[in-house]
Structure formats: C-alpha cells, structure tokens
Design an enzyme around this catalytic site. Structure first.
Site, PDB file in Angstrom:
ATOM      1  N   SER A 100      14.422  38.201  21.474  1.00 22.93           N
ATOM      2  CA  SER A 100      13.324  37.323  21.875  1.00 22.93           C
ATOM      3  C   SER A 100      12.215  38.193  22.482  1.00 22.93           C
ATOM      4  O   SER A 100      12.474  39.309  22.957  1.00 22.93           O
ATOM      5  CB  SER A 100      13.800  36.299  22.908  1.00 22.93           C
ATOM      6  OG  SER A 100      14.047  36.948  24.141  1.00 22.93           O
ATOM      7  N   GLY A 103       4.673  42.889  13.236  1.00 19.74           N
ATOM      8  CA  GLY A 103       6.009  42.561  13.740  1.00 19.74           C
ATOM      9  C   GLY A 103       7.064  43.629  13.513  1.00 19.74           C
ATOM     10  O   GLY A 103       8.266  43.341  13.538  1.00 19.74           O
ATOM     11  N   ARG A 122       1.825  39.428   8.290  1.00 25.96           N
ATOM     12  CA  ARG A 122       1.355  38.495   9.314  1.00 25.96           C
ATOM     13  C   ARG A 122      -0.090  38.118   9.010  1.00 25.96           C
ATOM     14  O   ARG A 122      -0.810  38.930   8.405  1.00 25.96           O
ATOM     15  CB  ARG A 122       1.446  39.181  10.687  1.00 25.96           C
ATOM     16  CG  ARG A 122       1.107  38.298  11.871  1.00 25.96           C
ATOM     17  CD  ARG A 122       1.144  39.092  13.176  1.00 25.96           C
ATOM     18  NE  ARG A 122       1.059  38.220  14.335  1.00 25.96           N
ATOM     19  CZ  ARG A 122       0.956  38.642  15.592  1.00 25.96           C
ATOM     20  NH1 ARG A 122       0.933  39.948  15.844  1.00 25.96           N
ATOM     21  NH2 ARG A 122       0.880  37.792  16.593  1.00 25.96           N
ATOM     22  N   HIS A 131       4.023  52.390   8.016  1.00 26.11           N
ATOM     23  CA  HIS A 131       2.889  51.568   7.583  1.00 26.11           C
ATOM     24  C   HIS A 131       2.316  52.082   6.264  1.00 26.11           C
ATOM     25  O   HIS A 131       1.141  51.898   5.975  1.00 26.11           O
ATOM     26  CB  HIS A 131       1.773  51.594   8.632  1.00 26.11           C
ATOM     27  CG  HIS A 131       2.179  51.104   9.985  1.00 26.11           C
ATOM     28  ND1 HIS A 131       2.922  49.957  10.177  1.00 26.11           N
ATOM     29  CD2 HIS A 131       1.937  51.588  11.227  1.00 26.11           C
ATOM     30  CE1 HIS A 131       3.113  49.772  11.476  1.00 26.11           C
ATOM     31  NE2 HIS A 131       2.534  50.754  12.137  1.00 26.11           N
ATOM     32  N   TRP A 166       9.816  44.095  16.363  1.00 26.46           N
ATOM     33  CA  TRP A 166      10.787  42.999  16.329  1.00 26.46           C
ATOM     34  C   TRP A 166      11.781  43.191  15.171  1.00 26.46           C
ATOM     35  O   TRP A 166      12.997  43.118  15.329  1.00 26.46           O
ATOM     36  CB  TRP A 166       9.997  41.691  16.170  1.00 26.46           C
ATOM     37  CG  TRP A 166      10.719  40.428  16.414  1.00 26.46           C
ATOM     38  CD1 TRP A 166      11.970  40.259  16.953  1.00 26.46           C
ATOM     39  CD2 TRP A 166      10.227  39.112  16.134  1.00 26.46           C
ATOM     40  NE1 TRP A 166      12.259  38.922  17.020  1.00 26.46           N
ATOM     41  CE2 TRP A 166      11.211  38.203  16.527  1.00 26.46           C
ATOM     42  CE3 TRP A 166       9.024  38.626  15.590  1.00 26.46           C
ATOM     43  CZ2 TRP A 166      11.039  36.818  16.387  1.00 26.46           C
ATOM     44  CZ3 TRP A 166       8.853  37.263  15.460  1.00 26.46           C
ATOM     45  CH2 TRP A 166       9.844  36.367  15.847  1.00 26.46           C
ATOM     46  N   ARG A 169       2.701  41.848  24.047  1.00 20.49           N
ATOM     47  CA  ARG A 169       1.534  41.205  24.634  1.00 20.49           C
ATOM     48  C   ARG A 169       1.773  39.717  24.797  1.00 20.49           C
ATOM     49  O   ARG A 169       1.979  39.224  25.892  1.00 20.49           O
ATOM     50  CB  ARG A 169       0.308  41.486  23.747  1.00 20.49           C
ATOM     51  CG  ARG A 169      -1.023  41.100  24.367  1.00 20.49           C
ATOM     52  CD  ARG A 169      -2.162  41.303  23.363  1.00 20.49           C
ATOM     53  NE  ARG A 169      -2.016  40.439  22.201  1.00 20.49           N
ATOM     54  CZ  ARG A 169      -2.554  39.228  22.084  1.00 20.49           C
ATOM     55  NH1 ARG A 169      -3.309  38.758  23.048  1.00 20.49           N
ATOM     56  NH2 ARG A 169      -2.355  38.497  21.002  1.00 20.49           N
ATOM     57  N   LYS A 170       1.805  38.969  23.665  1.00 20.28           N
ATOM     58  CA  LYS A 170       1.998  37.508  23.725  1.00 20.28           C
ATOM     59  C   LYS A 170       3.126  37.032  22.814  1.00 20.28           C
ATOM     60  O   LYS A 170       3.876  36.136  23.161  1.00 20.28           O
ATOM     61  CB  LYS A 170       0.703  36.798  23.342  1.00 20.28           C
ATOM     62  CG  LYS A 170      -0.144  36.398  24.526  1.00 20.28           C
ATOM     63  CD  LYS A 170      -1.171  35.371  24.123  1.00 20.28           C
ATOM     64  CE  LYS A 170      -1.564  34.503  25.305  1.00 20.28           C
ATOM     65  NZ  LYS A 170      -2.716  33.629  24.963  1.00 20.28           N
TER      66      LYS A 170
HETATM   67  P1  A3P Z   1       0.694  40.156  19.913  1.00 16.10           P
HETATM   68  O1  A3P Z   1      -0.227  41.270  20.229  1.00 16.10           O
HETATM   69  O2  A3P Z   1       0.017  39.051  19.135  1.00 16.10           O
HETATM   70  O3  A3P Z   1       1.431  39.622  21.088  1.00 16.10           O
HETATM   71  P2  A3P Z   1       4.049  45.501  15.800  1.00 16.10           P
HETATM   72  O4  A3P Z   1       5.462  45.480  16.245  1.00 16.10           O
HETATM   73  O5  A3P Z   1       3.925  45.467  14.315  1.00 16.10           O
HETATM   74  O6  A3P Z   1       3.267  46.569  16.479  1.00 16.10           O
HETATM   75  O7  A3P Z   1       3.417  44.104  16.248  1.00 16.10           O
HETATM   76  C1  A3P Z   1       3.246  43.812  17.599  1.00 16.10           C
HETATM   77  C2  A3P Z   1       3.104  42.316  17.755  1.00 16.10           C
HETATM   78  O8  A3P Z   1       4.406  41.706  17.681  1.00 16.10           O
HETATM   79  C3  A3P Z   1       2.539  41.931  19.113  1.00 16.10           C
HETATM   80  O9  A3P Z   1       1.807  40.706  18.899  1.00 16.10           O
HETATM   81  C4  A3P Z   1       3.813  41.720  19.908  1.00 16.10           C
HETATM   82  O10 A3P Z   1       3.648  40.942  21.064  1.00 16.10           O
HETATM   83  C5  A3P Z   1       4.670  41.009  18.882  1.00 16.10           C
HETATM   84  N1  A3P Z   1       6.100  41.086  19.190  1.00 16.10           N
HETATM   85  C6  A3P Z   1       6.801  42.173  19.589  1.00 16.10           C
HETATM   86  N2  A3P Z   1       8.082  41.851  19.795  1.00 16.10           N
HETATM   87  C7  A3P Z   1       8.199  40.535  19.542  1.00 16.10           C
HETATM   88  C8  A3P Z   1       9.286  39.621  19.593  1.00 16.10           C
HETATM   89  N3  A3P Z   1      10.482  40.011  19.975  1.00 16.10           N
HETATM   90  N4  A3P Z   1       9.044  38.330  19.255  1.00 16.10           N
HETATM   91  C9  A3P Z   1       7.810  37.932  18.881  1.00 16.10           C
HETATM   92  N5  A3P Z   1       6.753  38.756  18.808  1.00 16.10           N
HETATM   93  C10 A3P Z   1       6.934  40.043  19.120  1.00 16.10           C
END
Ligand code: A3P
Length: 277
Positions: free
Chosen positions: A216, A44, A114, A92, A47, A239-240
């Site tokens: 969001s 995350g 996560r 990371h 985000w 992605r999701k």
């Molecule tokens: P998914 O692949 O399960 O959809 P990181 O930012 O650490 O690379 O993590 C990416 C993950 O966070 C992805 O998960 C992505 O879709 C999800 N993500 C990115 N932005 C988001 C948001 N605003 N709200 C919720 N999930 C988010």
C-alpha cells in the site's frame, strides 16, 4: 530556475546521473529468467517492482531496498550481476535500447502505463524534489509545456507509449503483461493476481492479501520513503499515490490545451486511459 539540469546521450535526455550504466546496457548480461519491468517515469515502477519481488520470493518479508538498485540505467551492473535469480529488473527504456541478449531469451516483460495528466503532476513534483539532480525550481505551467514537448528526462511520453504499442503489436512472440496504474489503484488484489499468474509463481490468497497490504502507499512510504528525500525533507517518490490529482493542478485552459495536443498525437493509438477514480 526554469531550466532542468539534464544529460543528453544518444538523443535521449537523462537525469543528471553518471551514464556509465546507460552506456553498458547493450552488453548487459541477461539471464534467461530475468523479469523486465518497463515504464515511462512516474507510471508506478516503484510499486510494481515491490510487488513483483514479493511474489517472486513467495513472501512479503523481503529486504528493504530501493528499486533503483535494480534499475538498468542507474545501478552498477557489477552489483546486479551478484543478485540471485530470478531478478526483477526495471527500466524506462525502449525496445531497441534493451540489452542485446534480451532478444536471445525473450524474457518476460511487465509493462505499466499511467495517464499523462497525473504523470505530468507527479513528474513535476519529482523534478522539484530531486533537487540535487535537476537543480530545478520552475513553475508548473512551464513544466507542463516541457512534458507535452517531450523536453523532460526520457523525452516524450507520446513517443514512448506509441513506440511500445507498435512494438507489442508487431512482436507476437513477446511474453508481456500490460498493466495500468489506474487498474492497480482500483483493485490491487486483482492486478497482483494477474502478475503472479503471468510470472508462474506459487501463490495463494493470503500472499496476495499480504502483498496488497505491504505494498500500500502508506506502508511503502513508511518503509522506503527515506531513500530519496527533497531538501525540504519530503519523500521524493511517495507523494500522493492517487488517480486524478491532476484536477488540483490543471487550470481549465491548460486542460483544453492538453486535450487538443493529446488528441492530435494519439489519433492513431488504441490506448485508453482513466483520468479519475
Ligand atoms: P504521485 O506523484 O502521483 O503520488 P514511479 O514509481 O514510476 O516513480 O511513480 C511514482 C508514483 O507512484 C508517485 O505518484 C507515487 O506516489 C506513486 N506510488 C508509489 N508507490 C505507490 C503505492 N504503493 N501505491 C500507489 N501509488 C504509489
């Protein structure tokens, strides 16, 4: 095919990017008010970075730019040097890999975790979609094994979360806020408020509500989904954005196998994770 194109440096696997920034990290010029975001990949960070820079700026009208522009391992340190304070850095890395000056200033850290089942699915899709870096087209069942064996970039999730759990327990002096992706999904307003209080920035309910809206999944995908795109044209990052998508990927046997390894590796840990909404 099944092999992932990595770079190995000092015992750690990295995506196939230039490691000149990684090499320069020990001597990175830290400022007293730098904010460090720490996470294992796919927990995350995008985000969290977005909401932090809005809270620091006191407005949701921030410039549209990729999180990677402030990532210690990837961005040019000369460019990060040009950024105004306070900077929201992300990485990371483990504690012993952070810049040397971090110890001098004891900067604020926000650490997000996560659950590994959703990370495995997210990381698999990430590795397929960043085809230019990884040159990977493998199967899910084989990727899951690599995740459990720590044979993915940044190595083992188990080692990472156990390392930080230990470091946090033994460094009472840390200024650290621990968050989880699942809590952010459950109530972003509540979690964003924790962040604002921890960062000691001025805020009100409107700023929090606006940030929830603008951070969001849908809004971020729309504004930022174009930065990294797979050869098929999908956003490689957005992605999701859900808790529990692993249920659509794990077979019953894979889930049992996972749980068994997980229980062994995490026997000494107090960490708890949510696996569904
Ligand atoms: P998914 O692949 O399960 O959809 P990181 O930012 O650490 O690379 O993590 C990416 C993950 O966070 C992805 O998960 C992505 O879709 C999800 N993500 C990115 N932005 C988001 C948001 N605003 N709200 C919720 N999930 C988010």
């Amino acid at each position: 095919g099944e092999t992932i194109n990595f770079i190995e440096f000092k015992g750690r696997l990295y995506p196939n990017f230039s490691i000149s920034s990684v090499e320069a990290i020990p001597n990175f010029k830290v400022r007293e008010d730098d904010i460090f975001l720490i996470a294992y990949p796919k927990s995350g960070s995008h985000w969290l970075w977005e909401v932090c820079r809005m809270l620091v700026a006191g407005t949701v009208d921030v410039k549209v730019r990729p999180k990677q522009s402030m990532m210690l391992e990837l961005a040019s340190h000369e460019e990060i040097d040009q950024e105004p304070s306070p900077r929201v850095l992300n990485s990371h890395l483990r504690y012993d890999e952070l810049p040397k000056d971090f110890k001098k200033f004891n900067n604020k850290i926000i650490y997000i975790r996560r659950n590994l089942k959703d990370i495995a699915v997210s990381f698999y899709n990430h590795t397929l979609k960043f085809y230019d870096y990884y040159q990977y087209k493998g199967e899910w069942k084989n990727y899951l094994k690599m995740v459990l064996d720590g044979k993915v970039d940044y190595n083992s999730w188990f080692d990472f979360v156990l390392h930080w759990e230990d470091v946090i327990a033994t460094h009472q002096e840390f200024h650290i806020l621990e968050l989880t992706y699942e809590d952010m999904i459950e109530c972003p307003h509540r979690e964003f408020k924790k962040i604002a209080e921890f960062l000691e920035v001025p805020f009100d309910d409107k700023l929090l509500a606006d940030a929830v809206h603008k951070c969001s999944f849908k809004s971020m995908k729309k504004r930022k989904g174009h930065f990294y795109v797979s050869p098929e044209g999908d956003s490689a990052v957005y992605r999701k954005g859900e808790v529990g998508d692993w249920k659509n990927w794990f077979t019953v046997a894979q889930n049992e196998w996972f749980d068994q390894i997980y229980d062994e590796k995490m026997a000494a840990s107090k960490l708890m994770f949510k696996y569904s909404k």
